[in-house]
Design an enzyme around this catalytic site. Structure first.
Site, short mmCIF file in Angstrom:
data_model
loop_
_atom_site.label_atom_id
_atom_site.label_comp_id
_atom_site.label_asym_id
_atom_site.label_seq_id
_atom_site.Cartn_x
_atom_site.Cartn_y
_atom_site.Cartn_z
N ASP A 166 -6.43 -6.06 -2.60
CA ASP A 166 -5.45 -6.41 -1.56
C ASP A 166 -4.31 -7.24 -2.14
O ASP A 166 -3.14 -7.03 -1.80
CB ASP A 166 -6.12 -7.24 -0.45
N ASP A 210 0.83 -1.19 0.00
CA ASP A 210 0.00 0.00 0.00
C ASP A 210 0.88 1.26 0.00
O ASP A 210 0.65 2.20 -0.76
CB ASP A 210 -0.89 -0.06 1.26
N GLU A 259 -1.91 -5.03 -4.10
CA GLU A 259 -1.00 -4.29 -3.21
C GLU A 259 0.06 -5.22 -2.62
O GLU A 259 1.24 -4.85 -2.56
CB GLU A 259 -1.80 -3.60 -2.09
#
Lengths: 230, 230
Positions: B116, B47, B119
């Site tokens: 997710d 992230d 990332e």
């Protein structure tokens, strides 16, 4: 220019003008006859630089920490009040270029202004010297602020915690045995078996022996802690 | 393992096991007999990797953009829906390791799960190859998504916009003259004077001739645009 500041952050700029821009508030730039750059673009960049540097450091320091713990620790380290405190340690208020209005309203002491300047400074280091240099500066200026064992207790490395706990419970150490490895050279996996003094066994597979041991220790800890709670 | 994915992102892992971990959802890890790592820690790291890579790219692409414009563009690029779309382009759903429950509830198509994993994949590249390699991957996978001139219109480089505008208004080009430079070698500043065909003059001082010209053009644009609005 800014020799003391550069020495305080352990970084010598190739272009010290970037550091001057980082210390320039928009209120100062707006008062000049010519167009002068202020620090808002650098702050945009520096905010992201700080976030990654802190993330990388926490990721490495707390190999057993879960995402939630890491996120919590990061949020505390990069919070505006924490950054303003760092900025004051570096005496950034001495370097800020402020417009007259901002100055007369006490802007030089305002936390938001100081934390913005700190972020802009990190953006400037990143532009001037690249990611690795920015990372060194962040590690250095945050040196006294990384979470301690107490803060990161639940995140402390699993092997150390397991050893303390088993010594306390059994007066003996846990035993780790490497059972084998598998996979081709560049993606090898290692299997470790951990035996506690009461003969409970835990197995883990990881990308290195060290990591597999940590994972096995994590499993054992979870078990022991749930026992002692029950 | 994952040859197609590695080729799609233009990055060959030294340790492809990291990529496997990035594709491992916690629901899968929790079903295994041994402790297996899942992708949440890598997602934490990735992230922040994505945030800095995108920030650096926008900073360089839009030299005239203000912090607010940059922040808005960045937020759009790293939003969860945008990342899920990217993940689908890379067909990450083919690589995900999901637990049975998650699988039966359609987790493989869930956007949050896909973004997710994307990332986490960037976190894995960063750990495996460092910041510069992660940056190349981000530039590549986002290649078709960087804001276009239309999106970033107000942010397009000032010299080009001024030239179009003056050509339209006066059928002539603006003239830039370097007036001089000052300061020691490592922090030199350049003063540029810009004259419009109607003899209006703007002056700017910057860390390079190019940057000073951009700043002068920015001033001129602001003036011309406020005239045409009035």
């Amino acid at each position: 220019m800014f020799e003391k500041l550069q020495s305080d952050i352990h970084y010598a700029f190739n272009d010290a003008g970037l550091l001057a821009t980082a210390m320039t508030h928009s209120s100062w730039a707006n008062e000049q006859q010519e167009h002068v750059e202020h620090n808002e673009r650098l702050e945009f960049l520096g905010d992201a630089v700080l976030e990654l540097c802190v993330s990388e450091e926490l990721f490495a320091r707390f190999p057993g920490a879960r995402e939630g713990d890491l996120t919590r620790m990061r949020a505390r380290l990069v919070s505006k009040p924490a950054l303003a405190e760092l900025a004051r340690d570096l005496q950034l208020e001495l370097y800020l270029r402020l417009g007259r209005g901002e100055e007369s309203q006490g802007g030089r002491e305002r936390s938001s202004l100081l934390s913005d300047a700190l972020e802009a400074m990190l953006g400037a280091v990143f532009l001037d010297g690249g990611y690795e240099r920015a990372r060194h500066v962040v590690r250095h200026v945050l040196a006294a602020r990384w979470p301690s064992d107490a803060d990161g207790k639940r995140s402390k490395d699993y092997k150390s915690r397991l050893q303390e706990l088993t010594q306390g419970l059994f007066r003996e150490r846990p035993v780790y045995v490497l059972m084998g490895s598998s996979g081709p050279e560049h993606e090898k996996r290692f299997e470790v078996r951990l035996t506690l003094p009461d003969d409970t066994v835990f197995t883990a597979i990881g990308p290195s022996v060290k990591r597999a041991e940590q994972m096995a220790a994590g499993l054992a800890l979870k078990k022991l802690e749930s026992r002692s709670e029950g």
